[in-house]
Design an enzyme around this catalytic site. Structure first.
Site, PDB file in Angstrom:
ATOM      1  N   THR A 191       0.826  -1.207   0.000  1.00 54.70           N
ATOM      2  CA  THR A 191       0.000   0.000   0.000  1.00 54.70           C
ATOM      3  C   THR A 191       0.858   1.254   0.000  1.00 54.70           C
ATOM      4  O   THR A 191       1.924   1.267   0.610  1.00 54.70           O
ATOM      5  CB  THR A 191      -0.848  -0.007   1.289  1.00 54.70           C
ATOM      6  OG1 THR A 191      -1.748  -1.078   1.193  1.00 54.70           O
ATOM      7  CG2 THR A 191      -1.577   1.292   1.525  1.00 54.70           C
ATOM      8  N   ASP A 222      -7.394  -2.697   5.619  1.00 55.84           N
ATOM      9  CA  ASP A 222      -7.330  -1.536   6.521  1.00 55.84           C
ATOM     10  C   ASP A 222      -7.210  -0.210   5.788  1.00 55.84           C
ATOM     11  O   ASP A 222      -7.531   0.843   6.341  1.00 55.84           O
ATOM     12  CB  ASP A 222      -6.116  -1.684   7.449  1.00 55.84           C
ATOM     13  CG  ASP A 222      -4.806  -1.744   6.655  1.00 55.84           C
ATOM     14  OD1 ASP A 222      -4.762  -2.483   5.638  1.00 55.84           O
ATOM     15  OD2 ASP A 222      -3.841  -1.063   7.031  1.00 55.84           O
TER      16      ASP A 222
HETATM   17  N1  ASP Z   1      -2.827  -3.088   4.078  1.00 55.62           N
HETATM   18  C1  ASP Z   1      -3.211  -3.508   2.759  1.00 55.62           C
HETATM   19  C2  ASP Z   1      -4.351  -4.464   2.823  1.00 55.62           C
HETATM   20  O1  ASP Z   1      -4.426  -5.229   3.766  1.00 55.62           O
HETATM   21  C3  ASP Z   1      -2.112  -4.112   2.005  1.00 55.62           C
HETATM   22  C4  ASP Z   1      -0.744  -3.544   2.266  1.00 55.62           C
HETATM   23  O2  ASP Z   1      -0.526  -2.526   2.806  1.00 55.62           O
HETATM   24  O3  ASP Z   1       0.251  -4.122   1.941  1.00 55.62           O
HETATM   25  O4  ASP Z   1      -5.146  -4.459   1.918  1.00 55.62           O
END
Ligand code: ASP
Length: 332
Positions: A191, A222
């Protein structure tokens, strides 16, 4: 394609600073927190997750220099990454869910705590801008799925269908095994979160992702959850998260980090406590990564992750580089 399939390395500037032992701050030196400079003007600071954060943080900086607001800066910074079809973890080039659909999650929050979010949005290039529009043009905070897409189309966001052969192939390869296992520091979860504070102490934050690769269709992580993947409180500071979203949501991760700062913890210590809370609540946890960034309103910042390998960008008047986050466990 941006090469994020590697463990972090310090940017050249950071490496040189470390090698010469000069005054440039390393988070390792300072238990995860780079302090505001006593007596120094509180210049703008941008922090952003992973390698692609370098470009996003620079863009945020440039938007402020061009007299944009810090909210414009955090939106436009991550828009760059959303437009990069080489990214497999953000935007329409992101890896799909197990039905072969790339679904996007994003949120944005202002200094005052106004917020907008979209989840499970398809075929729109800039989910972060839809999130901002939800905040500014509706009485709501979050729109999801078909409703979010319809609202985006009705409000002038063009539909963009992207079908990349390499993404399709990755999905077909995944289908052959259908093994679901998020991998630490590999870009099936990378992300982008971007936190900014301007020269007057005004904060804003943004977060955008295609979420976990090969998730169940409809899964929301999240990243679009205010208090989960992002939280901004102009009285205190801001935080964002990356990694396995389920772990972050369960402790309201970014909100936790900001609340710990409110109680007086340094930004790095606040991130560390949030990471340790995840570990305490998930005693059997292995091979799952979470990283937090925190930015206090005076410009002090910090980071912490479960595993080594989480890096982030910092852009200030003096710094334009990638830093390695402190961590609890060495990966590999
Ligand atoms: N937090 C993101 C999710 O769970 C993915 C990530 O940050 O790597 O969708």
């Amino acid at each position: 394609m941006t090469d994020r399939r590697r463990f972090l390395q310090l940017g050249l500037a950071g490496t040189a600073a470390l090698a010469t032992g000069c005054a440039a701050t390393t988070l390792e030196d300072r238990n995860g927190t780079a302090p505001a400079r006593p007596g120094a003007p509180r210049g703008p600071v941008f922090l952003s997750t992973w390698d692609h954060g370098l470009e996003a943080a620079r863009k945020g900086w440039n938007v402020l220099q061009a007299k944009g607001t810090v909210l414009d800066a955090v939106e436009q910074g991550v828009m760059l990454i959303e437009s990069d079809l080489g990214s497999r973890s953000v935007g329409l080039g992101g890896l799909p869910d197990r039905d072969g659909r790339t679904t996007l999650d994003a949120c944005i929050q202002t200094h005052e705590g106004l917020a907008g979010a979209v989840a499970c949005l398809e075929d729109i290039e800039h989910p972060i801008s839809v999130a901002r529009a939800v905040m500014e043009r509706t009485p709501h905070v979050m729109l999801v799925g078909e409703g979010a897409k319809q609202w985006a189309l009705d409000n002038g966001f063009p539909e963009k269908k992207v079908d990349l052969p390499e993404v399709r192939q990755a999905w077909q390869e995944w289908l052959a095994k259908s093994a679901y296992k998020p991998v630490v520091n590999i870009e099936n979860h990378d992300t982008i979160g971007l936190l900014g504070v301007d020269g007057t102490g005004r904060l804003a934050g943004s977060c955008t992702t295609s979420g976990l690769a090969f998730k169940i269709h409809g899964r929301v992580g999240d990243s679009p959850i205010i208090g989960g993947g992002l939280f901004v409180d102009g009285d205190v500071g801001a935080a964002c998260a990356t990694g396995l979203g389920e772990l972050v949501i369960r402790i309201a991760g970014s909100h936790t980090v900001v609340e710990l700062m409110r109680q007086g913890m340094e930004p790095g210590a606040a991130c560390k406590e949030a990471v340790q809370r995840i570990l305490r609540k998930n005693p059997g946890l292995t091979e799952q990564q979470v990283g937090f960034l925190a930015l206090r309103k005076d410009g002090a910042y910090g980071a912490h992750a479960i595993y080594s390998g989480f890096n982030f960008a910092v852009r200030t008047a003096e710094d334009d580089r990638l830093l390695e986050s402190p961590y609890e466990r060495k990966w590999g």
